[in-house]
Enzyme design. Structure first.
Site, short mmCIF file in Angstrom:
data_model
loop_
_atom_site.label_atom_id
_atom_site.label_comp_id
_atom_site.label_asym_id
_atom_site.label_seq_id
_atom_site.Cartn_x
_atom_site.Cartn_y
_atom_site.Cartn_z
CG HIS A 183 -1.83 1.19 1.30
ND1 HIS A 183 -3.18 1.07 1.55
CD2 HIS A 183 -1.62 2.53 1.14
CE1 HIS A 183 -3.75 2.25 1.55
NE2 HIS A 183 -2.82 3.17 1.31
CG HIS A 234 -0.77 7.12 -0.93
ND1 HIS A 234 -2.00 7.26 -1.52
CD2 HIS A 234 -0.99 6.44 0.22
CE1 HIS A 234 -2.93 6.71 -0.75
NE2 HIS A 234 -2.34 6.20 0.32
CG ASN A 248 -5.12 8.54 -3.14
OD1 ASN A 248 -4.08 8.06 -3.54
ND2 ASN A 248 -5.25 9.09 -1.95
CE LYS A 286 -7.87 2.26 -0.83
NZ LYS A 286 -6.78 2.20 0.11
CG HIS A 313 -9.91 4.29 3.42
ND1 HIS A 313 -8.70 4.93 3.55
CD2 HIS A 313 -10.68 4.74 4.44
CE1 HIS A 313 -8.74 5.73 4.60
NE2 HIS A 313 -9.94 5.64 5.16
CG HIS A 333 -4.86 2.13 5.81
ND1 HIS A 333 -6.20 2.04 6.04
CD2 HIS A 333 -4.73 2.87 4.69
CE1 HIS A 333 -6.85 2.69 5.09
NE2 HIS A 333 -5.98 3.19 4.26
CG LEU A 337 -7.69 10.37 7.78
CD1 LEU A 337 -8.50 11.12 6.73
CD2 LEU A 337 -8.50 10.19 9.06
CG ASP A 355 -1.55 4.76 4.12
OD1 ASP A 355 -1.60 5.22 2.96
OD2 ASP A 355 -2.33 5.10 5.01
C1 NCD Z 1 -3.63 8.93 2.21
C2 NCD Z 1 -3.23 9.99 1.19
O1 NCD Z 1 -2.67 11.02 1.59
O2 NCD Z 1 -3.44 9.79 0.00
N1 NCD Z 1 -3.60 9.52 3.51
C3 NCD Z 1 -3.51 8.88 4.69
O3 NCD Z 1 -3.61 9.53 5.73
N2 NCD Z 1 -3.28 7.59 4.76
C4 NCD Z 1 -4.95 8.34 1.85
C5 NCD Z 1 -5.28 7.09 2.60
O4 NCD Z 1 -4.65 6.05 2.40
O5 NCD Z 1 -6.22 7.13 3.40
ZN ZN Z 2 -3.20 5.10 1.77
#
Ligand code: NCD
Ligand code: ZN
Length: 347
Positions: free
Chosen positions: A14, A16, A42, A100, A137, A175, A220, A248
């Site tokens: 996971h 970003h 996202n 997702k 999520h 997460h 989150l 994450d």
């Molecule tokens: C993530 C993001 O910034 O894209 N933020 C987070 O707090 N984990 C989105 C997510 O995975 O919820």
């Molecule tokens: Zn995330």
């Protein structure tokens, strides 16, 4: 005393990576230690179709510095308009590894997510048929529900009904932050797994709120009370095969974090392996680290394990940058709050 630790090269289930300048800045931080990662879709606008995922994959590979190898495992962002045939074609071609599900409004860039789960039933049924995992999520967005309860309520109100209505659907609860989620995953069958982040093994909600608000610990789902952190530690370090690492790691430049309405996300790519080795050693479970970072994830996703390995050595406290530079602004690296002693050997 163990002073070196060799593991199959880890994967991040996971992650970003964003786009543009942030992608360029953060990609090497992951590719240095990880062979593959599940790439979150996202973006703005989100990665919804197979064509968009192919284009994003190309941008990621173009941003990879020469000499580094890394395989992005792409995902599609589920919307109420997602076409089951497009999903099936993207899966069949090997382009995407998962879909997702963001409840609309649950987190960063989730506004195009799902409001009425009945509207995605056909896609979920097709995914169950072809065995394509759904990454979830798991938080309700009902304003009546306290933010610290949103994961537990999601299990009862949304996740369990979806799983019962869609036999064979393979689900990763992303997460997880509560003992409720840990218990639910443990009680499930081989079609249910969970990722655990690096930071949720280290911080509880006091770290965010006591002695001044700490925006770089805000993510989150938000970190919960200590009993929940301990349940996550136990799940991760126990060797249970259906829990694995999804960092994450979620970069936001400092001005967007240190803000009166700061973004959610902890950036952990840079020091994750050092933090995890410290955490697993604290719990007397260094022998379980490889399962968590390198074996359990591929087993769930039905992918081969990595042939390459990494070695960590224990010594003087590890140094790592407090921030990484990015053309859009600095990005603060997760601070576990204690020294780390395990360094990834890089030669
Ligand atoms: C993530 C993001 O910034 O894209 N933020 C987070 O707090 N984990 C989105 C997510 O995975 O919820
Ligand atoms: Zn995330």
């Amino acid at each position: 005393m163990t002073n070196t630790l060799t593991l199959r090269r880890p994967d991040d289930w996971h992650l970003h990576l964003r786009d543009g300048a942030v992608l360029t800045a953060v990609l090497p931080e992951t590719a240095r230690d990880f062979a593959r990662a599940i790439i979150m879709p996202n973006l703005v606008p989100p990665v919804i179709t197979g064509d968009q995922a192919a284009a994003y994959r190309d941008r990621i590979l173009a941003a990879l510095p020469q000499g580094m190898s890394f395989e992005p495992l792409m995902t599609l962002y589920l919307t109420e308009d997602t076409d089951p045939d497009d999903v099936a074609a993207a899966a069949a071609s090997g382009l995407v590894t998962a879909v997702k599900l963001y409840p609309a409004g649950a987190t960063t860039n989730s506004n195009s997510g799902v409001r009425d789960f009945d509207n995605v039933r056909a896609v979920l049924e097709r995914m169950a048929e072809i065995g394509l995992p759904l990454c979830v999520h798991g938080e309700v967005t009902d304003p009546e529900i306290d933010i610290f309860d949103r994961e537990a309520v999601f299990i009862d109100r949304v996740l369990d009904p979806i799983r019962r209505a869609t036999p064979g659907l393979r689900v990763v609860m992303e997460h997880v932050t509560t003992s409720d989620a840990v218990d639910y995953v443990k009680a499930g069958n081989d079609d249910l797994a969970a990722t655990i982040t690096t930071h949720h093994l280290v911080i509880n909600r006091n770290h965010i709120l006591v002695g001044g608000i700490k925006p770089h610990y805000y993510c989150l789902p938000v970190a919960k009370r200590e009993t929940h952190r301990l349940a996550l530690r136990d799940a991760a370090t126990s060797g249970h095969p259906r829990f694995f690492l999804g960092t994450d790691s979620a970069p936001h430049v400092d001005p967007l974090k240190e803000n009166s309405c700061g973004c959610a996300g902890c950036f952990t790519a840079t020091n994750t392996m050092s933090v995890l080795a410290e955490v697993f050693e604290q719990d007397g479970a260094l022998d379980k680290l490889e399962g968590f970072t390198s074996l359990n994830g591929p087993a769930f996703y039905r992918l081969p394990v990595n042939e390459a390995s990494i070695t960590l050595t224990k010594g003087e406290p590890v140094t790592y940058p407090e921030k990484i530079a990015c053309d859009d602004g600095p990005i603060t690296v997760f601070d576990p709050g204690y020294p780390l002693h395990w360094a990834v050997q890089r030669d």
